[in-house]
Design an enzyme around this catalytic site. Structure first.
Site, PDB file in Angstrom:
ATOM      1  N   ASN A   9       0.873  -1.174   0.000  1.00 44.78           N
ATOM      2  CA  ASN A   9       0.000   0.000   0.000  1.00 44.78           C
ATOM      3  C   ASN A   9       0.909   1.222   0.000  1.00 44.78           C
ATOM      4  OD1 ASN A   9      -1.820   2.032   0.484  1.00 44.78           O
ATOM      5  ND2 ASN A   9      -2.346   1.371   2.568  1.00 44.78           N
ATOM      6  N   LYS A  11       0.180   4.283  -0.378  1.00 45.44           N
ATOM      7  CA  LYS A  11      -0.439   5.503   0.187  1.00 45.44           C
ATOM      8  C   LYS A  11      -0.126   6.693  -0.725  1.00 45.44           C
ATOM      9  CE  LYS A  11      -0.271   3.264   4.635  1.00 45.44           C
ATOM     10  NZ  LYS A  11      -0.212   3.352   6.081  1.00 45.44           N
ATOM     11  N   HIS A  94      -9.692   1.202   4.801  1.00 45.45           N
ATOM     12  CA  HIS A  94      -8.401   1.399   5.464  1.00 45.45           C
ATOM     13  C   HIS A  94      -8.593   2.388   6.623  1.00 45.45           C
ATOM     14  CE1 HIS A  94      -4.322   2.660   6.301  1.00 45.45           C
ATOM     15  NE2 HIS A  94      -3.939   1.533   5.731  1.00 45.45           N
ATOM     16  N   GLU A  96      -6.928   4.789   7.694  1.00 42.22           N
ATOM     17  CA  GLU A  96      -6.702   6.214   7.382  1.00 42.22           C
ATOM     18  C   GLU A  96      -7.916   6.816   6.679  1.00 42.22           C
ATOM     19  OE1 GLU A  96      -2.920   5.616   5.452  1.00 42.22           O
ATOM     20  OE2 GLU A  96      -2.076   5.081   7.405  1.00 42.22           O
ATOM     21  N   GLU A 166      -5.638  -4.903  10.566  1.00 43.29           N
ATOM     22  CA  GLU A 166      -4.630  -3.877  10.790  1.00 43.29           C
ATOM     23  C   GLU A 166      -4.929  -3.145  12.093  1.00 43.29           C
ATOM     24  OE1 GLU A 166      -2.573  -2.593   6.968  1.00 43.29           O
ATOM     25  OE2 GLU A 166      -4.415  -1.463   7.025  1.00 43.29           O
ATOM     26  N   GLY A 172       2.100   2.320  10.757  1.00 48.02           N
ATOM     27  CA  GLY A 172       3.047   3.417  10.582  1.00 48.02           C
ATOM     28  C   GLY A 172       3.701   3.868  11.873  1.00 48.02           C
ATOM     29  N   SER A 211       3.109  -1.986  10.448  1.00 44.48           N
ATOM     30  CA  SER A 211       4.555  -2.025  10.674  1.00 44.48           C
ATOM     31  C   SER A 211       5.177  -3.398  10.410  1.00 44.48           C
ATOM     32  CB  SER A 211       4.901  -1.526  12.084  1.00 44.48           C
ATOM     33  OG  SER A 211       4.476  -0.186  12.237  1.00 44.48           O
TER      34      SER A 211
END
Ligand code: PGA
Length: 248
Positions: A9, A11, A94, A96, A166, A172, A211
């Site tokens: 991904n 991003k 996701h 985010e 996730e 991250g 991560s």
């Protein structure tokens, strides 16, 4: 035996030049056919990257998809448009998107259905925040996120879907879930689906994201219910992404 899958991904990173170099580097290092592999690239790079990966095993995905098929929805990209550029996967839900752009369980379910309408495999992202984990709400949050889709699409829709667990606190942040922490939730998700349809539960790929790096991927992928990874930061470097892929 489930086939593993590793999805990058990217991003909102890179330039057209760096994106092309990265895709080329990944294709060049794939080696033997050990598992499925895909990259979810920024929308605007799809035409170029699609042409680049065309005859390779590297599949293409998008980072989201519109919750409607077409019309006056400024800024959205439909599943049919993604299909024109050979997207085989689309991330939906996701964290985010959920936390910064207001994607709700309801809109995620609609996005999931839109992807499937075009034979694009939705990668449904689920996971709890740190606060939710600390309040022992992990499973309840995941139930809600799964139910929102199951109630709209039906359990049979999971025949052609992927789930990515996730934990939001691991995305991250450099804090990975331990192998056992991740396995516990993956097992839970599989059991939750098994209660509705055992065949689908046995078959569905459940990826870990948060991560994941070359040095922790092997341990995670060795867990019985972890079928691969959704890789953010470490997918921006061909060598580290390939190392993770080869940890399968
Ligand atoms: P990360 O991102 O690997 O950089 O933690 C994972 C993701 O958000 O999909």
């Amino acid at each position: 035996m489930r086939r593993s899958l590793v999805v990058g991904n990217w991003k909102m990173n890179g330039t057209l030049e760096s994106a092309e170099l990265l895709a080329k580097g990944i294709v060049a290092g794939l080696g033997s056919d050990i598992a499925d592999i895909a990259i979810c690239v920024p929308y605007v790079y799809l035409p170029n990257i699609s042409a680049l990966v065309k005859d390779s095993p590297l599949a293409l995905g998008s980072q989201n998809v519109a919750d409607k098929p077409l019309g006056a929805f400024t800024g959205e990209i439909s599943a049919a448009m993604l299909k024109e550029f050979n997207c085989q996967y689309a991330l939906v839900g996701h964290s985010e998107r959920r936390s910064y752009y207001g994607d709700t369980n309801e809109s995620v379910a609609a996005r999931f259905c839109q992807a499937q309408e075009q034979n694009i495999i939705p990668v449904l992202c689920v996971g709890e925040t740190l606060e939710q984990r600390e309040q022992d709400q992990t499973f309840a949050v995941i139930n809600e996120q799964l139910d929102a889709v199951i109630n709209v699409a039906g359990i049979a829709a999971f025949n052609t879907a992927v789930i990515a667990y996730e934990p939001v606190w691991a995305i991250g942040t450099g804090k990975t879930a331990s192998d056992e922490q991740a396995q516990e939730v993956h097992h839970y998700i599989r059991q939750y689906l098994a209660a509705k349809d055992q065949t689908i539960a046995d078959k569905i790929q459940i990826l870990y994201g948060g991560s994941a790096k070359p040095d922790n991927a092997k341990g995670l992928f060795a867990m019985p219910d972890i079928d691969g990874g959704l890789i953010g930061g470490a997918s921006l470097d061909a060598e580290s992404f390939l190392k993770i892929f080869h940890s399968i």
